[in-house]
Scaffold this motif. Structure first.
Motif, mmCIF file in Angstrom:
data_model
loop_
_atom_site.group_PDB
_atom_site.id
_atom_site.type_symbol
_atom_site.label_atom_id
_atom_site.label_comp_id
_atom_site.label_asym_id
_atom_site.label_seq_id
_atom_site.Cartn_x
_atom_site.Cartn_y
_atom_site.Cartn_z
ATOM 1 N N GLY A 94 0.834 -1.213 0.000
ATOM 2 C CA GLY A 94 0.000 0.000 0.000
ATOM 3 C C GLY A 94 0.862 1.253 0.000
ATOM 4 O O GLY A 94 0.621 2.198 -0.761
ATOM 5 N N GLN A 95 1.898 1.238 0.838
ATOM 6 C CA GLN A 95 2.810 2.395 0.889
ATOM 7 C C GLN A 95 3.529 2.584 -0.448
ATOM 8 O O GLN A 95 3.604 3.691 -0.985
ATOM 9 N N GLU A 96 4.071 1.482 -0.943
ATOM 10 C CA GLU A 96 4.847 1.551 -2.183
ATOM 11 C C GLU A 96 3.977 2.034 -3.349
ATOM 12 O O GLU A 96 4.424 2.786 -4.214
ATOM 13 N N THR A 97 2.723 1.597 -3.334
ATOM 14 C CA THR A 97 1.791 2.026 -4.391
ATOM 15 C C THR A 97 1.693 3.546 -4.427
ATOM 16 O O THR A 97 1.807 4.176 -5.485
ATOM 17 N N PHE A 98 1.511 4.154 -3.255
ATOM 18 C CA PHE A 98 1.318 5.610 -3.246
ATOM 19 C C PHE A 98 2.628 6.370 -3.429
ATOM 20 O O PHE A 98 2.610 7.500 -3.929
ATOM 21 N N ASN A 126 0.450 -5.447 -9.697
ATOM 22 C CA ASN A 126 1.825 -5.761 -10.146
ATOM 23 C C ASN A 126 2.773 -5.907 -8.955
ATOM 24 O O ASN A 126 3.569 -6.848 -8.905
ATOM 25 N N LEU A 127 2.677 -4.978 -8.013
ATOM 26 C CA LEU A 127 3.558 -5.053 -6.835
ATOM 27 C C LEU A 127 3.281 -6.323 -6.031
ATOM 28 O O LEU A 127 4.210 -6.995 -5.568
ATOM 29 N N ALA A 128 1.992 -6.628 -5.864
ATOM 30 C CA ALA A 128 1.634 -7.794 -5.046
ATOM 31 C C ALA A 128 2.081 -9.096 -5.714
ATOM 32 O O ALA A 128 2.615 -9.987 -5.050
ATOM 33 N N ILE A 129 1.881 -9.200 -7.009
ATOM 34 C CA ILE A 129 2.291 -10.433 -7.698
ATOM 35 C C ILE A 129 3.818 -10.562 -7.672
ATOM 36 O O ILE A 129 4.354 -11.643 -7.437
ATOM 37 N N ASP A 130 4.515 -9.446 -7.847
ATOM 38 C CA ASP A 130 5.985 -9.481 -7.726
ATOM 39 C C ASP A 130 6.386 -9.969 -6.333
ATOM 40 O O ASP A 130 7.315 -10.751 -6.191
ATOM 41 N N ARG A 131 5.676 -9.477 -5.323
ATOM 42 C CA ARG A 131 6.028 -9.829 -3.941
ATOM 43 C C ARG A 131 5.840 -11.326 -3.681
ATOM 44 O O ARG A 131 6.618 -11.936 -2.960
ATOM 45 N N THR A 132 4.814 -11.920 -4.278
ATOM 46 C CA THR A 132 4.580 -13.356 -4.040
ATOM 47 C C THR A 132 5.681 -14.208 -4.649
ATOM 48 O O THR A 132 5.821 -15.372 -4.302
ATOM 49 N N ARG A 133 6.442 -13.637 -5.574
ATOM 50 C CA ARG A 133 7.500 -14.421 -6.218
ATOM 51 C C ARG A 133 8.804 -14.381 -5.438
ATOM 52 O O ARG A 133 9.752 -15.065 -5.784
ATOM 53 N N ARG A 134 8.845 -13.560 -4.386
ATOM 54 C CA ARG A 134 10.041 -13.538 -3.536
ATOM 55 C C ARG A 134 9.971 -14.693 -2.540
ATOM 56 O O ARG A 134 8.876 -15.142 -2.201
ATOM 57 N N PRO A 135 11.138 -15.117 -2.030
ATOM 58 C CA PRO A 135 11.106 -16.153 -0.985
ATOM 59 C C PRO A 135 10.328 -15.670 0.225
ATOM 60 O O PRO A 135 10.464 -14.515 0.636
#
Lengths: 142, 187
Positions: free
Chosen positions: B51-55, B82-91
């Motif tokens: 949420g923070q990164e989005t804004f 996009n941010l959330a899907i990227d985040r799910t790909r991190r360990p």
């Protein structure tokens, strides 16, 4: 629209025909009066309710904390970039004038504090201090 | 004055560096941004970060937004997804379902217990899904977006989103039926 098509749409878009793609709605609403179609809609609505109930809850406070964090991060970024910008924002032509002003101030200061030393030494100290901070002028004075 | 402004009008002010307009946009949309993110990543702390990164991105890229061509919410939803899907790909260090547990209802409240059990089953089913299917459920069901708006948020064609949502609901139904037995099939 066949019952199979109706079922496929209900399984995709749920039990509320108003949320289906607009071109399909009129026929679907007519078919929904059929008991078999109504049962399909009821089953789809049950999954809708389950899915909706699992939605995460986000309080106003959490959102407020996130807003505050964004504001602080932007303020920190601005502060980090503002100081160098102010320094380098001086017009280029002002640099020699600033150096001269500093030299004059330093000269007056040395003249007042060490009036007994010769003008040559004072001049050397002044320019040494301005141009090369490795000159140990304090040592020379002692 | 800002209260009555549209999101797109606020964005025009944000592009000119107006901080009050930016705060107004955050007030309107931060909760939704976090909720969409949490529906996809499943972990509250990560959703807050997103949420923070989005804004932050909204502020930094405000000048690239063209309110005549797109709605602000569509643009914001795209950033969140996009941010959330990227985040799910991190360990991961925390399992998704840890954020989805439901508080126990008061003792003796049978209906509440059944509801809580069902909700937990659905959250576990969501946690087991691929992230794009979770995003489809999050946008269409949690946020109540239309099929077209959901498709735009995921930068998919209407048909591709329809197919994704169909797979997501099918997986959800099968998992919930397995977890809840006959109750999962009850209308």
């Amino acid at each position: 629209m066949t019952l199979d098509e109706f079922r496929r749409l209900a399984e995709t878009w749920g039990g509320d025909i108003a949320r289906w793609p607009e071109p399909e709605r009129r026929e679907a609403e007519a078919l929904a009066r059929d008991p078999a179609a109504a049962a399909i809609l009821a089953e789809a609505s049950r999954l809708d309710r389950l899915a909706t109930r699992a939605a995460p809850e986000v309080s106003e406070r959490r959102a407020g904390d996130a807003m505050a964090a964004v504001t602080m991060r932007l303020a920190a970024e601005r502060q980090a970039t503002a100081t160098p910008q102010r320094l380098f924002a001086l017009p280029r032509w002002l640099a020699p004038a600033t150096a001269l002003a500093c030299a004059a101030v330093l000269g007056v200061f040395i003249g007042l504090v060490y009036p007994a030393i010769s003008p040559n030494v004072a001049e050397g100290l002044m320019f040494g201090a301005l141009l090369d901070d490795s000159i140990p002028f304090i040592t020379v004075l002692q | 004055m800002l209260e009555g402004a549209s999101d797109e009008e606020l964005m025009a002010l944000v592009a000119a560096g107006d901080q009050a307009a930016f705060r107004m946009l955050m007030t309107r949309h931060m909760r939704r941004a976090i909720r969409i993110a949490q529906g996809i990543v499943g972990v509250a702390a990560e959703a807050d970060d997103i949420g923070q990164e989005t804004f932050l991105r909204v502020w930094r890229a405000a000048q690239t937004f063209d309110g005549r061509r797109a709605r602000f919410t569509t643009w914001m939803h795209q950033i969140v997804v996009n941010l959330a899907i990227d985040r799910t790909r991190r360990p991961r260090t925390e399992p998704i379902e840890a954020a989805g547990e439901v508080a126990d209802p008061a003792p003796g409240a049978l209906t509440g217990l059944i509801d809580a059990e069902e909700t937990t089953a659905v959250r576990r089913a969501l946690a087991a899904m691929p992230e794009r299917q979770r995003a489809a459920i999050s946008l269409f069901h949690f946020e109540g977006l239309s099929g077209r708006d959901s498709a735009q948020a995921m930068q998919l064609s209407d048909k591709a989103f329809e197919s994704l949502l169909n797979r997501a609901r099918s997986a959800l139904r099968q998992t919930v039926e397995t977890m809840l037995g006959d109750r999962g099939r009850r209308p």
